[in-house]
Design a protein around this motif. Structure first.
Motif, PDB file in Angstrom:
ATOM      1  N   TRP A  53      94.327  73.757  44.007  1.00 27.38           N
ATOM      2  CA  TRP A  53      95.713  74.203  43.981  1.00 27.38           C
ATOM      3  C   TRP A  53      95.850  75.636  44.503  1.00 27.38           C
ATOM      4  O   TRP A  53      96.846  75.976  45.143  1.00 27.38           O
ATOM      5  N   SER A  54      94.834  76.457  44.267  1.00 29.43           N
ATOM      6  CA  SER A  54      94.889  77.852  44.704  1.00 29.43           C
ATOM      7  C   SER A  54      94.435  78.035  46.143  1.00 29.43           C
ATOM      8  O   SER A  54      94.649  79.099  46.730  1.00 29.43           O
ATOM      9  N   GLY A  55      93.783  77.015  46.682  1.00 33.07           N
ATOM     10  CA  GLY A  55      93.206  77.145  48.012  1.00 33.07           C
ATOM     11  C   GLY A  55      91.819  77.740  48.013  1.00 33.07           C
ATOM     12  O   GLY A  55      91.195  77.870  49.069  1.00 33.07           O
ATOM     13  N   GLU A  56      91.330  78.086  46.825  1.00 34.38           N
ATOM     14  CA  GLU A  56      90.052  78.773  46.727  1.00 34.38           C
ATOM     15  C   GLU A  56      88.864  77.837  46.960  1.00 34.38           C
ATOM     16  O   GLU A  56      87.854  78.234  47.525  1.00 34.38           O
ATOM     17  N   ASN A  57      88.983  76.613  46.515  1.00 33.50           N
ATOM     18  CA  ASN A  57      87.876  75.658  46.612  1.00 33.50           C
ATOM     19  C   ASN A  57      88.191  74.569  47.620  1.00 33.50           C
ATOM     20  O   ASN A  57      89.254  73.945  47.553  1.00 33.50           O
ATOM     21  N   LYS A  58      87.262  74.331  48.509  1.00 31.67           N
ATOM     22  CA  LYS A  58      87.420  73.312  49.538  1.00 31.67           C
ATOM     23  C   LYS A  58      86.157  72.469  49.594  1.00 31.67           C
ATOM     24  O   LYS A  58      85.045  72.989  49.457  1.00 31.67           O
TER      25      LYS A  58
END
Length: 118
Positions: A53-58
């Motif tokens: 949701w934060s874009g931090e983990n992909k």
């Protein structure tokens, strides 16, 4: 309720690029993990990439690492999948899915066709 609409698919030659978009309407998009799946004819749907949701983990499936990039813009309620160096084996219908937690996905888009010619 969340509605997801994918776009950006098409026909491209091997080595080319496409950018898929997934636009969400309804509840707060930023609460959801966004993932891309694909399904080729006669095959099961498979995971391609996801972004927290934060874009931090992909996360990516091995076969697309280094070629595909997942991103999101919560202000625009949009998730994207940049696909470079496309290969014929990338040919499939690509689906966007979102989920608020672990396990099953809460909502799916209708899919967009990606065809890579050799």
């Amino acid at each position: 309720q969340v509605q997801l609409v994918e776009s950006g698919g098409g026909l491209v030659q091997a080595g080319g690029s496409l950018r898929l978009s997934c636009v969400a309407s309804g509840r707060t998009f930023s609460r959801y993990e966004v993932s891309w799946f694909r399904q080729a004819p006669g095959k099961e749907r498979e995971f391609v990439a996801s972004i927290s949701w934060s874009g931090e983990n992909k996360y990516y499936r091995d076969s697309v690492k280094g070629r595909f990039t997942i991103s999101r813009d919560n202000a625009k309620n949009t998730g994207s999948l940049q696909m470079n160096s496309l290969k014929p084996e990338d040919t499939a219908v690509y689906y966007c899915g979102v989920r608020a937690g672990q396990g099953r996905y809460d909502y799916w888009g209708q899919g967009t066709q990606v065809t890579v010619s050799s």
